[in-house]
Design a protein around this motif. Structure first.
Motif, PDB file in Angstrom:
ATOM      1  N   GLN A   7       0.854  -1.206  -0.101  1.00  0.00           N
ATOM      2  CA  GLN A   7       0.054  -0.212  -0.192  1.00  0.00           C
ATOM      3  C   GLN A   7       0.831   1.217  -0.087  1.00  0.00           C
ATOM      4  N   ILE A   8       0.572   2.339  -1.042  1.00  0.00           N
ATOM      5  CA  ILE A   8       1.654   3.201  -1.222  1.00  0.00           C
ATOM      6  C   ILE A   8       0.699   4.617  -1.099  1.00  0.00           C
ATOM      7  N   LYS A   9       1.460   5.331  -0.005  1.00  0.00           N
ATOM      8  CA  LYS A   9       0.591   6.616   0.462  1.00  0.00           C
ATOM      9  C   LYS A   9       1.444   7.770   0.247  1.00  0.00           C
ATOM     10  N   ALA A  10       0.656   8.984  -0.210  1.00  0.00           N
ATOM     11  CA  ALA A  10       1.360  10.228  -0.257  1.00  0.00           C
ATOM     12  C   ALA A  10       0.319  11.334  -0.190  1.00  0.00           C
ATOM     13  N   PHE A  11       0.974  12.598  -0.114  1.00  0.00           N
ATOM     14  CA  PHE A  11      -0.060  13.805  -0.088  1.00  0.00           C
ATOM     15  C   PHE A  11      -0.254  14.262  -1.518  1.00  0.00           C
ATOM     16  N   ASP A  12       0.753  13.829  -2.447  1.00  0.00           N
ATOM     17  CA  ASP A  12       0.554  14.516  -3.809  1.00  0.00           C
ATOM     18  C   ASP A  12       0.441  13.420  -4.729  1.00  0.00           C
ATOM     19  N   GLY A  13      -0.661  13.453  -5.517  1.00  0.00           N
ATOM     20  CA  GLY A  13      -0.990  12.358  -6.109  1.00  0.00           C
ATOM     21  C   GLY A  13       0.008  12.195  -7.505  1.00  0.00           C
ATOM     22  N   TYR A  14       0.647  13.175  -7.992  1.00  0.00           N
ATOM     23  CA  TYR A  14       1.710  13.441  -8.955  1.00  0.00           C
ATOM     24  C   TYR A  14       2.805  12.362  -8.600  1.00  0.00           C
ATOM     25  N   VAL A  15       3.165  12.730  -7.264  1.00  0.00           N
ATOM     26  CA  VAL A  15       4.551  12.175  -7.122  1.00  0.00           C
ATOM     27  C   VAL A  15       4.257  10.482  -6.618  1.00  0.00           C
ATOM     28  N   LEU A  16       2.951  10.332  -6.242  1.00  0.00           N
ATOM     29  CA  LEU A  16       2.576   8.994  -6.001  1.00  0.00           C
ATOM     30  C   LEU A  16       2.228   8.066  -7.161  1.00  0.00           C
ATOM     31  N   ASN A  17       1.772   8.675  -8.426  1.00  0.00           N
ATOM     32  CA  ASN A  17       1.658   7.967  -9.482  1.00  0.00           C
ATOM     33  C   ASN A  17       3.201   7.881 -10.218  1.00  0.00           C
ATOM     34  N   LEU A  18       4.129   8.728 -10.059  1.00  0.00           N
ATOM     35  CA  LEU A  18       5.289   8.509 -10.417  1.00  0.00           C
ATOM     36  C   LEU A  18       6.008   7.224  -9.716  1.00  0.00           C
ATOM     37  N   SER A  19       5.848   7.334  -8.300  1.00  0.00           N
ATOM     38  CA  SER A  19       6.357   6.269  -7.458  1.00  0.00           C
ATOM     39  C   SER A  19       6.004   4.944  -7.907  1.00  0.00           C
ATOM     40  N   VAL A  20       4.433   4.848  -8.181  1.00  0.00           N
ATOM     41  CA  VAL A  20       4.049   3.566  -8.325  1.00  0.00           C
ATOM     42  C   VAL A  20       4.439   3.043  -9.839  1.00  0.00           C
ATOM     43  N   ILE A  21       4.867   4.014 -10.651  1.00  0.00           N
ATOM     44  CA  ILE A  21       5.452   3.593 -12.015  1.00  0.00           C
ATOM     45  C   ILE A  21       6.748   2.994 -11.849  1.00  0.00           C
ATOM     46  N   GLN A  22       7.389   3.718 -11.157  1.00  0.00           N
ATOM     47  CA  GLN A  22       8.909   3.100 -10.911  1.00  0.00           C
ATOM     48  C   GLN A  22       8.899   1.841 -10.053  1.00  0.00           C
ATOM     49  N   ILE A  23       8.089   1.671  -8.958  1.00  0.00           N
ATOM     50  CA  ILE A  23       7.821   0.347  -8.475  1.00  0.00           C
ATOM     51  C   ILE A  23       7.539  -0.957  -9.240  1.00  0.00           C
ATOM     52  N   ILE A  24       6.419  -0.688 -10.100  1.00  0.00           N
ATOM     53  CA  ILE A  24       5.896  -1.476 -10.970  1.00  0.00           C
ATOM     54  C   ILE A  24       7.197  -2.022 -12.106  1.00  0.00           C
ATOM     55  N   ASN A  25       7.700  -0.741 -12.411  1.00  0.00           N
ATOM     56  CA  ASN A  25       8.871  -1.168 -13.602  1.00  0.00           C
ATOM     57  C   ASN A  25      10.055  -1.821 -12.846  1.00  0.00           C
ATOM     58  N   TYR A  26      10.436  -1.600 -11.463  1.00  0.00           N
ATOM     59  CA  TYR A  26      11.654  -2.172 -10.859  1.00  0.00           C
ATOM     60  C   TYR A  26      10.980  -3.855 -10.686  1.00  0.00           C
ATOM     61  N   LEU A  27       9.702  -3.997 -10.350  1.00  0.00           N
ATOM     62  CA  LEU A  27       9.608  -5.439  -9.962  1.00  0.00           C
ATOM     63  C   LEU A  27       9.258  -6.178 -11.398  1.00  0.00           C
ATOM     64  N   SER A  28       8.962  -5.618 -12.354  1.00  0.00           N
ATOM     65  CA  SER A  28       8.797  -6.304 -13.680  1.00  0.00           C
ATOM     66  C   SER A  28      10.072  -6.624 -14.148  1.00  0.00           C
ATOM     67  N   LYS A  29      11.314  -5.673 -14.103  1.00  0.00           N
ATOM     68  CA  LYS A  29      12.535  -6.049 -14.399  1.00  0.00           C
ATOM     69  C   LYS A  29      12.975  -7.283 -13.753  1.00  0.00           C
ATOM     70  N   ASN A  30      12.522  -7.631 -12.701  1.00  0.00           N
ATOM     71  CA  ASN A  30      13.105  -8.758 -11.823  1.00  0.00           C
ATOM     72  C   ASN A  30      12.031  -9.897 -12.189  1.00  0.00           C
ATOM     73  N   ASN A  31      11.229  -9.912 -13.083  1.00  0.00           N
ATOM     74  CA  ASN A  31      10.254 -11.113 -13.467  1.00  0.00           C
ATOM     75  C   ASN A  31       9.432 -11.348 -12.266  1.00  0.00           C
ATOM     76  N   ILE A  32       8.891 -10.404 -11.643  1.00  0.00           N
ATOM     77  CA  ILE A  32       7.753 -10.623 -10.688  1.00  0.00           C
ATOM     78  C   ILE A  32       6.445 -10.307 -11.133  1.00  0.00           C
ATOM     79  N   LYS A  33       5.689 -11.276 -10.828  1.00  0.00           N
ATOM     80  CA  LYS A  33       4.155 -10.773 -11.223  1.00  0.00           C
ATOM     81  C   LYS A  33       3.578  -9.905 -10.315  1.00  0.00           C
TER      82      LYS A  33
END
Length: 99
Positions: A7-33
């Motif tokens: 669960q990812i939380k932030a006060f700024d929606g834009y920073v939250l969306n950028l962080s979620v994209i970064q986390i999903i890219n990191y996990l997909s590079k490591n072949n994680i579903k």
């Protein structure tokens, strides 16, 4: 290999969306579903403050604080892989094990 809810939380929606994209890219590079991102309801916290500390009771100022949340479900991941992620300091991660 464990399953996690992140669960990812932030006060700024834009920073939250950028962080979620970064986390999903990191996990997909490591072949994680990954399932998500799942947007959760935004919480509103309202504060009312008196403008004058002494006499003018009717003169008030109101502030709102929005907390945006996104849920990402991760399958078959090792424990140490999630702690190697780098995210901004204004974003909070809550990692819970799934049954």
């Amino acid at each position: 290999m464990l399953n996690y809810n992140i669960q990812i939380k932030a006060f700024d929606g834009y920073v939250l969306n950028l962080s979620v994209i970064q986390i999903i890219n990191y996990l997909s590079k490591n072949n994680i579903k990954v399932k998500g991102p799942i947007h959760l309801p935004t919480k509103k916290k309202r504060y009312t403050i008196l403008r004058s500390p002494h006499v003018h009771k009717k003169s008030r100022e109101q502030f709102q604080l929005y907390t945006h949340k996104i849920l990402v479900v991760v399958y078959n991941v090792k424990d140490n892989l999630l702690q190697q992620m780098s995210i901004p300091s204004c974003v909070k991660l809550e990692i819970n094990k799934r049954c």
